[in-house]
Write a protein that holds these residues in place. Sequence first.
Motif, PDB file in Angstrom:
ATOM      1  N   LEU A  80       0.850  -1.193   0.000  1.00 11.40           N
ATOM      2  CA  LEU A  80       0.000   0.000   0.000  1.00 11.40           C
ATOM      3  C   LEU A  80       0.884   1.240   0.000  1.00 11.40           C
ATOM      4  O   LEU A  80       1.771   1.379   0.840  1.00 11.40           O
ATOM      5  N   ASP A  81       0.643   2.136  -0.956  1.00  8.57           N
ATOM      6  CA  ASP A  81       1.217   3.478  -0.921  1.00  8.57           C
ATOM      7  C   ASP A  81       0.080   4.391  -0.479  1.00  8.57           C
ATOM      8  O   ASP A  81      -0.816   4.708  -1.262  1.00  8.57           O
ATOM      9  N   LEU A  82       0.102   4.789   0.785  1.00  2.00           N
ATOM     10  CA  LEU A  82      -1.070   5.404   1.401  1.00  2.00           C
ATOM     11  C   LEU A  82      -1.344   6.823   0.912  1.00  2.00           C
ATOM     12  O   LEU A  82      -2.490   7.193   0.678  1.00  2.00           O
ATOM     13  N   CYS A  83      -0.318   7.633   0.793  1.00  2.00           N
ATOM     14  CA  CYS A  83      -0.465   9.041   0.393  1.00  2.00           C
ATOM     15  C   CYS A  83       0.256   9.205  -0.936  1.00  2.00           C
ATOM     16  O   CYS A  83       1.332   9.788  -1.001  1.00  2.00           O
ATOM     17  N   ALA A  84      -0.328   8.676  -2.004  1.00  4.03           N
ATOM     18  CA  ALA A  84       0.441   8.331  -3.193  1.00  4.03           C
ATOM     19  C   ALA A  84       0.585   9.434  -4.238  1.00  4.03           C
ATOM     20  O   ALA A  84       1.521   9.385  -5.038  1.00  4.03           O
ATOM     21  N   ALA A  85      -0.322  10.400  -4.298  1.00  5.19           N
ATOM     22  CA  ALA A  85      -0.236  11.408  -5.368  1.00  5.19           C
ATOM     23  C   ALA A  85       1.023  12.255  -5.201  1.00  5.19           C
ATOM     24  O   ALA A  85       1.462  12.494  -4.071  1.00  5.19           O
ATOM     25  N   LEU A 134       0.091  -3.671  -6.011  1.00  4.93           N
ATOM     26  CA  LEU A 134       0.265  -2.360  -5.402  1.00  4.93           C
ATOM     27  C   LEU A 134      -1.074  -1.640  -5.382  1.00  4.93           C
ATOM     28  O   LEU A 134      -1.726  -1.506  -6.422  1.00  4.93           O
ATOM     29  N   VAL A 135      -1.459  -1.172  -4.206  1.00  4.96           N
ATOM     30  CA  VAL A 135      -2.641  -0.314  -4.054  1.00  4.96           C
ATOM     31  C   VAL A 135      -2.135   1.094  -3.776  1.00  4.96           C
ATOM     32  O   VAL A 135      -1.504   1.346  -2.741  1.00  4.96           O
ATOM     33  N   SER A 136      -2.392   2.006  -4.704  1.00  6.03           N
ATOM     34  CA  SER A 136      -1.960   3.400  -4.578  1.00  6.03           C
ATOM     35  C   SER A 136      -3.171   4.232  -4.180  1.00  6.03           C
ATOM     36  O   SER A 136      -4.139   4.325  -4.931  1.00  6.03           O
ATOM     37  N   ASN A 137      -3.086   4.853  -3.013  1.00  8.47           N
ATOM     38  CA  ASN A 137      -4.235   5.563  -2.464  1.00  8.47           C
ATOM     39  C   ASN A 137      -3.977   7.059  -2.368  1.00  8.47           C
ATOM     40  O   ASN A 137      -2.884   7.500  -2.000  1.00  8.47           O
ATOM     41  N   GLU A 138      -4.992   7.829  -2.664  1.00  2.57           N
ATOM     42  CA  GLU A 138      -4.949   9.281  -2.470  1.00  2.57           C
ATOM     43  C   GLU A 138      -6.349   9.743  -2.077  1.00  2.57           C
ATOM     44  O   GLU A 138      -7.304   9.562  -2.835  1.00  2.57           O
ATOM     45  N   VAL A 139      -6.459  10.321  -0.881  1.00  4.21           N
ATOM     46  CA  VAL A 139      -7.773  10.677  -0.351  1.00  4.21           C
ATOM     47  C   VAL A 139      -8.368  11.898  -1.053  1.00  4.21           C
ATOM     48  O   VAL A 139      -9.586  12.010  -1.187  1.00  4.21           O
ATOM     49  N   ILE A 140      -7.531  12.817  -1.536  1.00  6.62           N
ATOM     50  CA  ILE A 140      -8.030  14.019  -2.204  1.00  6.62           C
ATOM     51  C   ILE A 140      -8.333  13.668  -3.653  1.00  6.62           C
ATOM     52  O   ILE A 140      -7.445  13.308  -4.424  1.00  6.62           O
TER      53      ILE A 140
END
Length: 456
Positions: free
Chosen positions: A108-113, A131-137
Amino acid sequence: MSSTLHIPASLLQDLRPLPGFDEQAFVAAHAQPAPVSVRLHPVKGGGIYTDLPAIPWCDGGRYLPERPIFTLDPAYHAGAYYVQEASSIFLHHVLRGIIGQRKGLRVLDLCAAPGGKSTLIASLLDADGLLVSNEVIRTRASILEENMLRWGYMNTWVTSNDPRDLGRLTGYFDIIVVDAPCSGSGLWRKDAAALNEWSEANVQLCAARQQRILADVWPALKTGGTLVYATCSYSPQEDEDILDHLATELHAGTLPIPIDASWGIEEVVSPLQKQTGYRFFPHRVRGEGFFIAAMTKNDDAGSLKTADKKHTPDKKIQQMAGHYFGNSDVLLLPGKDGSYNAIRPQHHTDLQLLQKAVFLRRTGIEAGMPSAKEWLPAHDIALSVDTTKDIPHIDVSKEQALHFLKREEMGMADVPKGWYIVRYNGLGLGWVKALGNRMNNYLPKHWRIRMNIDEI
């Protein structure tokens, strides 16, 4: 960078006790321009920037003598390299040691952007890994999605969720990378305006947010799994103090990372729990301010259970689109608006599990969609490294490639009817459809170059 850049006195006071800190050299370094560097794609990047100095902790990293106009380089649009700050590329060295020969890891790349670290991680995983690339915004997640599409790996998926949502995936990830939102002092050479937003209060606010993010996602890390924590902040409150927090509250312990003394990276120890981290000062390394550490989870994480509901492939869809993947073993699953996505069969269980917990923006490679007469291929196919090399293509010059990227006429005639990938130096850029008397350009409109190319 002007020598008038004023480093806050309170930050200098915090840094003076730290190993490797030289105030005069530190201030002087901030009067110099930031280095320009790129990281090459392991598949697409051959033959690019071969004569430039390498970044010592990444064999695919290169220092550039100056910043070119990347927008006017077709290889950039093809995903042959990623423009990334040299210090942050140290993650390559960290993860290469952690991953080693291990297969099938879930990362997991939690804060990916915007995608620098995710494209780096994708380059290190085997085909069975995910790979799970995550960006909350959400707006930043769109940029992340585009960069992952350009990098072209089927086993990289994009989500847009709060860390606590991902924390529900109990014991699922082998590695979690948290490049935490921070006060950003390490990047002042690249963005001097950010200095005006810096304050001690903001540092404390960021440190509290970092603790909250880590606590929320911690349940998703397996027992014995690795958390890689990084910031672009100089402040110990966001760096060494966070390591103390992880050791005290979550019983984590740091892993040693081998470094070469010639690199100029400073190994540091947190004040309370004596956890090891690694600091990058711009007067010591050819890069920006950066901090990174790797920590092991020692507590029992528990694990998720999921029933693997078998998917019965649509034979017609497989016949229409399977040839793009050399008719290899892929699953073509319904996506958005009538399109289909290609994933590896071994990731179908992951898809079922993730769908229950998070919002998936992107899974695998978008393959396209059927029409009444033919298959309409998606842009992803042209940029993917997981598709067959036998897809019909047109090789173009740099000038023609730039006209294609501007969605203009390329000046090509007598091309037999059909779909073609436009290639520049063997790199796919997108699709055209030759119709005999004209050629339709299927580059996504929002990817179009708007810059003037007349001087090229």
